[in-house]
Design an enzyme around this catalytic site. Structure first.
Site, mmCIF file in Angstrom:
data_model
loop_
_atom_site.group_PDB
_atom_site.id
_atom_site.type_symbol
_atom_site.label_atom_id
_atom_site.label_comp_id
_atom_site.label_asym_id
_atom_site.label_seq_id
_atom_site.Cartn_x
_atom_site.Cartn_y
_atom_site.Cartn_z
ATOM 1 N N HIS A 237 0.927 -1.342 -0.053
ATOM 2 C CA HIS A 237 0.330 -0.006 -0.184
ATOM 3 C C HIS A 237 0.842 1.313 -0.002
ATOM 4 O O HIS A 237 2.098 1.315 0.545
ATOM 5 C CB HIS A 237 -1.068 0.162 1.215
ATOM 6 C CG HIS A 237 -2.144 -0.997 1.307
ATOM 7 N ND1 HIS A 237 -1.858 -2.158 2.464
ATOM 8 C CD2 HIS A 237 -3.062 -1.392 0.558
ATOM 9 C CE1 HIS A 237 -2.751 -2.718 2.406
ATOM 10 N NE2 HIS A 237 -3.493 -2.287 1.250
ATOM 11 N N CYS B 273 -2.080 0.391 9.776
ATOM 12 C CA CYS B 273 -3.172 -0.385 9.429
ATOM 13 C C CYS B 273 -3.735 -1.308 10.497
ATOM 14 O O CYS B 273 -5.019 -1.745 10.474
ATOM 15 C CB CYS B 273 -2.631 -1.645 8.469
ATOM 16 S SG CYS B 273 -0.883 -2.350 8.851
#
Ligand code: CIR
Length: 273
Positions: free
Chosen positions: A173, A260
């Site tokens: 990401h 996250c």
């Protein structure tokens, strides 16, 4: 504690009021991963407890959702939503295996934010959304596509936020490799993301010497850093930040990191990382 604003902002940065996290399931060793070693669920759970404690010590109210054995990656709640403040978007995660994770996150956020749900065929993971003031930098990665970005942009505009896209050439990401560290400062690992796009947000970009240093979690004047990134920690400490190192070996084995593991809700009138 609120911190000074950086140049593209007309809102103050500050630590979150609330962080939503989700416990690590026994099935965590069946998570999606690119590396050869499966994580140890029991050790991951202990590391997750350390993470929750660090948030609480920073004055953040921690809301913990129960683990779901059917969702091995469910502790990575950041991917399931993008929070603007009073409103939020429930994403359509890029990995089909993870789409079942969003319902529990939506239920937890519903009392706190007005929600919209991203429709098919959009794909977007919250780990690809880097907020800096009123700008959301969206990584176009293997998990997030242009349709996801456009869907997010429409919802963000209603919240007074603008969206910009940036290709992610390396890393799972965008925030696997670049994160906000403090007002005016980002850390980035490697060359997978064009640093000019980060500088355009009014941030200096510090080169993280270790891969795990690309993902830090800014909590006001305090910043959480992986224990796998001691030189990044030293670099941030010399900037006057209070650095909190955390053991995350099992989280890293699952291709995860600090941001996250939580969904952060800002204090009224503020924004948070
Ligand atoms: C996955 O591959 O989706 C998970 N094993 C890791 C997700 C990490 N999330 C994030 O960096 N935002």
């Amino acid at each position: 504690m609120a911190c000074p604003v950086s140049s593209n902002m007309d809102m103050e940065f500050g630590p979150p009021a609330v962080a939503v996290v989700r416990s690590v399931p026994d099935s965590f060793d069946r998570c999606l991963r690119t590396g050869p070693h499966a994580p140890d669920p029991a050790l991951a759970r202990a590391q997750h407890e350390g993470y929750r404690a660090a948030l609480a010590e920073a004055g953040v109210i921690v809301v913990t959702l129960p683990a779901d054995e059917a969702a091995p990656d469910g502790c990575f709640v950041e991917d399931a939503a993008v929070i603007f403040g009073a409103s939020a978007v429930i994403t359509r995660p890029g990995a089909p295996e993870r789409r079942g994770e969003t319902a529990a996150v939506a239920a937890a956020l519903a009392p706190r934010c007005a929600l919209t749900e991203m429709p098919a065929p959009c794909r977007l993971d919250g780990g690809d959304v880097l907020r800096v003031g009123r700008t959301l930098l969206v990584g176009l990665s293997g998990r997030t596509d242009r349709a996801g970005l456009e869907c997010l942009a429409a919802a963000a505009a209603e919240a007074g936020l603008v969206v910009r896209g940036v290709p992610v050439a390396a890393g799972l990401h965008l925030k696997s490799v670049v994160t906000f560290a403090a007002p005016g400062v980002a850390v980035a690992y490697g060359d997978g993301v064009d640093r000019a796009a980060i500088r355009a947000l009014g941030l200096d970009v510090l080169a993280a010497p270790e891969p795990a240093g690309g993902n830090v979690l800014a909590l006001g004047s305090r910043v959480l850093v992986s224990a796998a990134a001691p030189r990044t920690a030293d670099m941030l400490a010399t900037r006057g930040l209070t650095v909190v190192p955390l053991e995350l070996s099992e989280i890293h084995r699952a291709d995860g990191a600090l941001t996250c593991l939580s969904l952060r809700l800002p204090r009224p009138g503020r924004w948070c990382a």
